[in-house]
Scaffold this motif. Structure first.
Motif, short mmCIF file in Angstrom:
data_model
loop_
_atom_site.label_atom_id
_atom_site.label_comp_id
_atom_site.label_asym_id
_atom_site.label_seq_id
_atom_site.Cartn_x
_atom_site.Cartn_y
_atom_site.Cartn_z
N ILE A 77 46.78 -78.10 82.48
CA ILE A 77 45.98 -79.20 83.01
C ILE A 77 46.85 -80.01 83.96
O ILE A 77 47.85 -80.61 83.55
CB ILE A 77 45.42 -80.07 81.88
CG1 ILE A 77 44.51 -79.23 80.98
CG2 ILE A 77 44.66 -81.28 82.44
CD1 ILE A 77 43.94 -79.98 79.81
N GLY A 78 46.48 -80.00 85.24
CA GLY A 78 47.22 -80.75 86.24
C GLY A 78 47.10 -82.26 86.00
O GLY A 78 46.14 -82.74 85.41
N GLY B 66 39.31 -75.06 86.67
CA GLY B 66 38.93 -76.45 86.92
C GLY B 66 37.85 -76.60 87.97
O GLY B 66 37.20 -77.65 88.05
N ASP B 67 37.65 -75.55 88.79
CA ASP B 67 36.65 -75.63 89.86
C ASP B 67 35.61 -74.52 89.73
O ASP B 67 35.03 -74.08 90.72
CB ASP B 67 37.32 -75.55 91.23
CG ASP B 67 38.15 -74.27 91.40
OD1 ASP B 67 38.36 -73.57 90.40
OD2 ASP B 67 38.57 -73.99 92.54
N ILE B 68 35.31 -74.07 88.51
CA ILE B 68 34.39 -72.94 88.36
C ILE B 68 32.99 -73.26 88.87
O ILE B 68 32.28 -72.37 89.31
CB ILE B 68 34.32 -72.46 86.89
CG1 ILE B 68 34.02 -73.61 85.93
CG2 ILE B 68 35.58 -71.74 86.48
CD1 ILE B 68 33.83 -73.17 84.51
N GLY C 280 44.20 -79.27 89.59
CA GLY C 280 43.58 -78.07 89.04
C GLY C 280 43.72 -77.97 87.53
O GLY C 280 44.55 -78.63 86.90
N VAL C 281 42.90 -77.10 86.95
CA VAL C 281 43.03 -76.69 85.55
C VAL C 281 43.03 -75.17 85.56
O VAL C 281 42.17 -74.53 86.20
CB VAL C 281 41.87 -77.23 84.68
CG1 VAL C 281 42.03 -76.75 83.23
CG2 VAL C 281 41.82 -78.75 84.74
N TYR C 282 43.99 -74.57 84.86
CA TYR C 282 44.20 -73.12 84.94
C TYR C 282 44.29 -72.51 83.56
O TYR C 282 44.80 -73.12 82.61
CB TYR C 282 45.48 -72.81 85.73
CG TYR C 282 45.48 -73.41 87.11
CD1 TYR C 282 44.94 -72.72 88.18
CD2 TYR C 282 46.02 -74.68 87.35
CE1 TYR C 282 44.93 -73.26 89.47
CE2 TYR C 282 46.02 -75.24 88.61
CZ TYR C 282 45.46 -74.53 89.67
OH TYR C 282 45.44 -75.08 90.92
#
Length: 798
Positions: free
Chosen positions: A691-692, A642-644, A677-679
Motif C-alpha cells: 500500500i503506497g 489500486g486502480d482496477i 498505488g496499491v499492488y
C-alpha cells in the motif's frame, strides 16, 4: 554530428530481440569503441503476461512448449505434457562443444506427479504387463518402430529389434502407451521386494519450554483438527501425534476420558515402547478416538516441560527404530531449536562471514545426519522438519536429512503463532492432501549417443543411474543433466524416457512413464529458437545450488555470468551483426539475463550478508523447484490493484470462458511502484499487499472499510480482507482467490506492507528483483556490464 548519424558503437545501446536472417557468410565484426553508455531500461523485456489469456490446445508434437505460467490445455501425441517434462533445448547441438560454446546446459526438468487441469488429457493406467526392451529396459512408447506387419519392433532408445507380444499384434490402436506421452503401468509383483505402504502421517512436536512459549503445539493440534475432514483417503490413512522435550511422550485416552501421558526418558538412545497401532489412528474408523485425543492435547498444560530438548536427529532415530522400521511413513517434526541432549546432538551453526572464494564447510551437513537421512530413506520414512525458532539452528544438517528422504525443510525465523499460524496451517494441509507417492525408485534413459550425467533433486542416490526416495509429491521435480557419449548424427531424433516406480495413496504399485524427443542440428539459430528460457533458468539455478557444497560461490556466479556472455557472443556471431549499439539476445531467451541477475540475488546465491539458516533454506528450496515455481521466484508477479476500476480490461471479473481477468502487471522495480498505488505481489510462496503512502482513501475504504492507509495500519486485526458487499471489494477478493489457486504448491499467506509505516522492508526488497542491493547490480546495469564484456571479448578475438 546529429543523433541519427552517430556511429553504431557510439549510440545509446538498446535491447534487440528480433532475429534478422543470418547472412550466409557472417561479416567480420569490427572492434567496438567503448564509451560510457546508459541503457533504456523502460524498454527491457519482462515477463508481464497476465495469465488470463487461454492459448488453446497445445499438441506435444510440432510445437514448442508454451510459457509455464500461461493457460493452455494439452493433447499428448506420444510426447509428455510439458507440465510433466520440459527440456532446456528442444533442438540440440550435435556435440558437447557446441553446448559449451553457447553456454546452455542440455537437460530436462521432470515433474512426474504434476497436477494437471481438468481440460488436459489425464494420465491413463494400463492393466496389461509392461512391455520393455530386453537390452536397455526402456518401456514401449509411440516411437517404438513397428516392422514386419507389426510382428517386430525396434526400440527407439537403443535400436534393438524385438519380438512383439501377441496383444500388440492384435490391437495397437487402443493402447495408451502407443499414443500418449505419459502413462502408468500396474507394476508386476516381482518389481518390488517390500510390502506395499499405505499413508501414515506422524506429527512429532517439540513441547520444551521455549516451544510452549511459541505455542507450536497448539497451532499444530488446531491445524490437524481442521484438516481431518479434507484427507483424500481417510479410510486408508493413519495419523498420529507424539511430543518431546528432553524425553519423548505418547498419549492415550483412558476409559474415564482423561489424558494419559507415557514418558520415555532415556536420553542416550530414546526408546518408544508403543507400536504404530498404539500411536496412530485410522482417520475414518478411529476418528472419534483421535478427535478426543486432540481435544485433550489442546487443553493440556504440559506441566513437566523442560527447557532442554532432544536433538531432532535423536527423535527421528527413535521413530525410525521403534515405530516405523520396515513399515515406513511420513514424519512431520516441529522444533524450536537444534536440540542439546540425546543421540545425534549437533551444535548450532555459528554465523560467519563467508569468503565466497573457497568451499564453505559451514554449508555442509553433519555426517551422522547424512547417514540418518539415508537410513530413513531405506526404511521408506520421509521426513519434513518445521524449524519454528527464535535462534540460530543447524539448518545444514536438518535440511539435508529431509532432502535425502524426499521431504522438505520449512524455516520460520522469529516464529509467531499469530502471524505465521496461517502459513503453517496451509503447509500442513498441502502435505496431507496433495498427490503423492511412496516407496519411489526413479531413473531416466536416453537414445544412443546421449547419456544421463546426473540428477538434481530431493532423493537418495541408488547405484550409478537410479534415484530413490521415501516419498515424492506433486510439488517436487527432478532436474536431469544429459551428457554426450559421442558426436550425434545431424537431423536425427533422439529420445529421453523417464520411469518411476511408486506406491499410490490407495496402496497400488505403479510405474509412471514420461517420454520426450529432441532433434539434433548444427545450426545455432535453430538451437536457440527452440530453447526454453524458463527451463534453462531452472536447471542453471539448481546446478548452482548443488555446486555450492563443492565450489566457491564466486566461481559459481562467475560461471553463470560467463554462460550469458557465451550466449550473447555466439548469437551475435551467428547473425553476423556488427551494430554494437544493440544488445543482441535471441528472442526465445530474451529473459535469460533478467533471470540470471535475479537468481544471483536469491538468499542462497547472493554474496550479500545473509543469515546462514536463511541461505541454507534457500539452497534446498531451489533443488526441487518445478519450472513454474522457479519462474515466480525469479520474477514475482506484481499486479496493480489500486486502480482496477479504471483499467479498461475489467480485472476481477470473469471472461466469456469463465477465466478471471487479472489486473495489469508492472515491473519488479521501485521505478514502477507508485506512491499512490496499491499492488499485489506474488512470488509463489507468499502474497504481499503493498500500500503506497498516497494510496486512495476511497479504495482503502471500499476494500477494508477504513478511512485511509494510516487508519488501516493502526488496525492490524482487520488486515485480512472480508466481504464488504461492494464491487471493488469483490473484485479484489476474486483476484486474490484466483492468484492463490494458480500458485503451484502452497496456499499463499497474505502479508501487508505500508510504505512509510512498515519498519521491515526486507521482503519487499527481495521481491523487487530488478533493483540493486548492497552487492548486486540492478537489471539494466547488469545487462550493460555484460554487454561491455561481450564487446571487449570480441575486440580481443579480432
Amino acid at each position: 554530428m546529429s543523433e541519427g548519424s552517430r556511429l553504431p558503437h557510439l549510440q545509446r545501446p538498446y535491447y534487440q530481440t528480433s532475429e534478422p536472417a543470418p547472412t550466409t557468410t557472417p561479416a567480420p565484426l569490427p572492434k567496438p569503441v567503448q564509451r560510457e553508455q546508459k541503457l533504456q531500461t523502460e524498454t527491457l523485456p519482462r515477463p508481464l503476461n497476465r495469465q488470463d489469456n487461454h492459448l488453446g490446445v497445445f499438441t506435444t508434437i510440432g510445437q514448442l512448449p508454451p510459457s509455464p505460467d500461461s493457460l493452455f490445455s494439452v493433447k499428448e501425441q506420444g510426447l509428455s505434457n510439458p507440465k510433466n517434462l520440459r527440456f532446456t533445448m528442444n533442438s540440440i547441438p550435435t556435440e558437447m562443444s557446441m553446448c559449451n560454446n553457447i553456454g546452455i546446459p542440455l537437460g530436462a526438468v521432470w515433474q512426474p506427479l504434476a497436477e494437471l487441469p481438468q481440460d488436459d488429457e489425464q494420465i491413463q493406467k494400463i492393466e496389461s504387463p509392461p512391455f520393455r526392451c530386453t537390452r536397455c529396459l526402456a518401456y514401449v512408447n509411440t516411437f517404438f518402430k513397428f516392422t514386419d506387419s507389426g510382428r517386430n519392433c525396434t526400440c527407439n532408445i537403443c535400436g534393438l529389434s524385438l519380438d512383439i507380444p501377441e496383444i500388440y499384434i492384435r490391437d495397437r490402436a487402443s493402447k495408451p502407451e502407443l499414443y500418449a506421452g505419459t502413462y502408468d503401468f500396474i507394476a508386476p509383483a516381482d518389481y518390488s521386494n517390500r510390502p506395499t505402504q499405505i499413508p501414515l502421517f506422524l506429527f512429532v512436536v517439540d513441547v520444551s519450554a521455549p516451544a510452549l512459549q511459541l505455542r507450536i503445539i497448539h497451532q499444530v493440534v488446531a491445524s490437524i483438527r481442521n484438516i481431518l475432514d479434507s484427507l483424500p483417503y481417510p479410510d486408508k490413512t493413519l495419523i498420529g501425534i507424539i511430543t518431546f522435550d528432553n524425553s519423548i511422550q505418547i498419549y492415550k485416552i483412558a476409559a474415564n476420558g482423561e489424558l494419559i501421558e507415557i514418558v520415555m526418558t532415556d536420553l542416550d538412545d530414546p526408546f518408544i515402547s508403543e507400536s504404530v497401532s498404539g500411536c496412530c489412528y485410522n482417520a475414518e474408523s478411529d476418528r472419534d478416538k483421535f478427535d478426543a485425543l486432540l481435544y485433550k492435547l489442546s487443553e493440556w498444560s504440559f506441566p513437566n516441560a523442560n527447557k532442554q530438548s532432544l536433538s531432532a536427529g535423536g527423535v527421528i532415530h527413535a521413530v525410525k527404530e521403534y515405530l516405523l522400521k520396515s513399515r515406513g511413513g511420513r514424519v512431520l517434526l516441529f522444533t524450536s531449536q537444534t536440540g542439546s541432549v540425546g543421540k545425534h546432538v549437533i551444535p548450532p551453526k555459528q554465523e560467519f562471514k563467508p569468503m565466497h572464494t573457497e568451499r564453505e564447510k559451514a554449508y555442509l551437513p553433519a555426517d551422522n545426519y547424512l547417514q540418518l537421512g539415508q537410513d530413513c530413506c531405506s526404511e521408506d520414512i520421509c521426513v519434513d522438519i518445521f524449524a519454528c525458532t527464535h535462534q540460530t539452528i543447524n539448518s545444514a544438517s536438518l535440511a539435508s536429512l529431509c532432502s535425502q528422504t524426499g521431504g522438505d525443510f520449512y524455516y520460520y525465523p522469529a516464529f509467531q503463532a499469530e502471524t505465521d499460524g496461517e502459513k503453517l496451517y496451509y503447509q500442513i494441509v498441502r502435505i496431507l492432501t496433495r498427490p503423492q507417492g511412496s516407496q519411489v525408485v526413479m531413473r531416466a534413459r536416453c537414445s544412443n549417443g546421449l547419456a544421463i550425467d546426473y540428477y538434481i533433486g530431493k532423493y537418495k542416490r541408488k547405484g550409478p543411474v537410479e534415484m530413490e526416495a521415501a516419498c515424492i509429491d506433486s510439488d517436487k521435480s527432478i532436474a536431469i543433466i544429459i551428457k554426450y557419449d559421442e558426436k550425434l548424427k545431424e537431423a536425427t531424433d533422439f529420445y529421453v524416457q523417464c520411469a518411476m516406480l511408486y506406491t499410490t495413496a490407495q496402496g497400488q504399485r505403479l510405474i509412471r512413464i514420461s517420454n520426450g524427443k529432441l532433434f539434433s542440428t548444427r545450426s545455432i539459430p535453430n538451437i536457440l529458437k527452440s530453447a526454453d528460457v524458463d527451463t534453462i533458468a531452472n536447471v542453471v539455478s539448481r546446478i548452482s545450488a548443488q555446486n555450492i557444497f563443492e565450489i566457491p560461490l564466486n566461481t559459481i556466479r562467475e560461471n553463470w555470468h560467463n554462460n550469458i556472455i557465451k550466449l550473447l557472443i555466439a548469437h551475435r556471431q551467428s547473425l553476423g551483426d556488427n551494430d554494437f549499439s544493440k544488445i543482441l539476445v535471441p528472442d526465445t531467451l530474451k529473459l535469460l539475463p533478467l533471470y540470471c541477475n535475479s537468481a544471483l540475488k536469491q538468499s542462497g546465491l547472493t554474496i550479500s550478508i545473509t543469515p546462514m539458516d536463511q541461505r541454507i533454506n534457500s539452497i534446498y528450496n531451489i533443488l526441487s523447484l518445478p519450472v513454474y515455481s522457479s519462474r515466480l521466484l525469479l520474477y514475482p508477479k506484481i499486479y496493480s490493484i489500486g486502480d482496477i476500476q479504471n483499467q479498461s480490461h475489467q480485472p476481477g471479473t470473469f471472461s466469456d470462458n469463465s477465466i478471471l481477468i487479472l489486473p495489469r502487471l508492472v515491473g519488479d522495480s521501485h521505478e514502477f511502484i507508485k506512491p499512490d498505488g496499491v499492488y499485489l505481489i506474488n512470488n509463489g510462496e507468499i502474497i504481499m499487499i503493498y500500500i503506497g503512502k498516497d494510496a486512495s482513501n476511497e479504495f482503502i475504504y471500499n476494500v477494508w472499510g477504513f478511512d485511509g492507509p494510516q487508519d488501516l495500519f493502526n488496525n492490524v486485526d482487520y488486515w485480512p480482507i472480508s466481504d464488504n458487499g461492494n464491487e471493488e471489494n469483490e473484485k479484489v477478493l476474486n483476484i486474490i482467490q484466483d492468484v492463490r489457486s494458480r500458485n503451484p504448491s502452497v496456499y499463499a499467506s497474505i502479508y501487508m506492507f505500508f510504505e512509510g509505516l512498515s519498519k521491515d522492508d526486507g521482503v519487499v526488497k527481495r521481491m523487487l528483483v530488478e533493483d540493486n542491493n548492497t552487492s548486486e547490480l540492478a537489471y539494466g546495469d547488469f545487462l550493460m556490464r555484460v554487454h561491455k564484456v561481450v564487446l571487449n571479448k570480441i575486440s580481443r578475438n579480432d
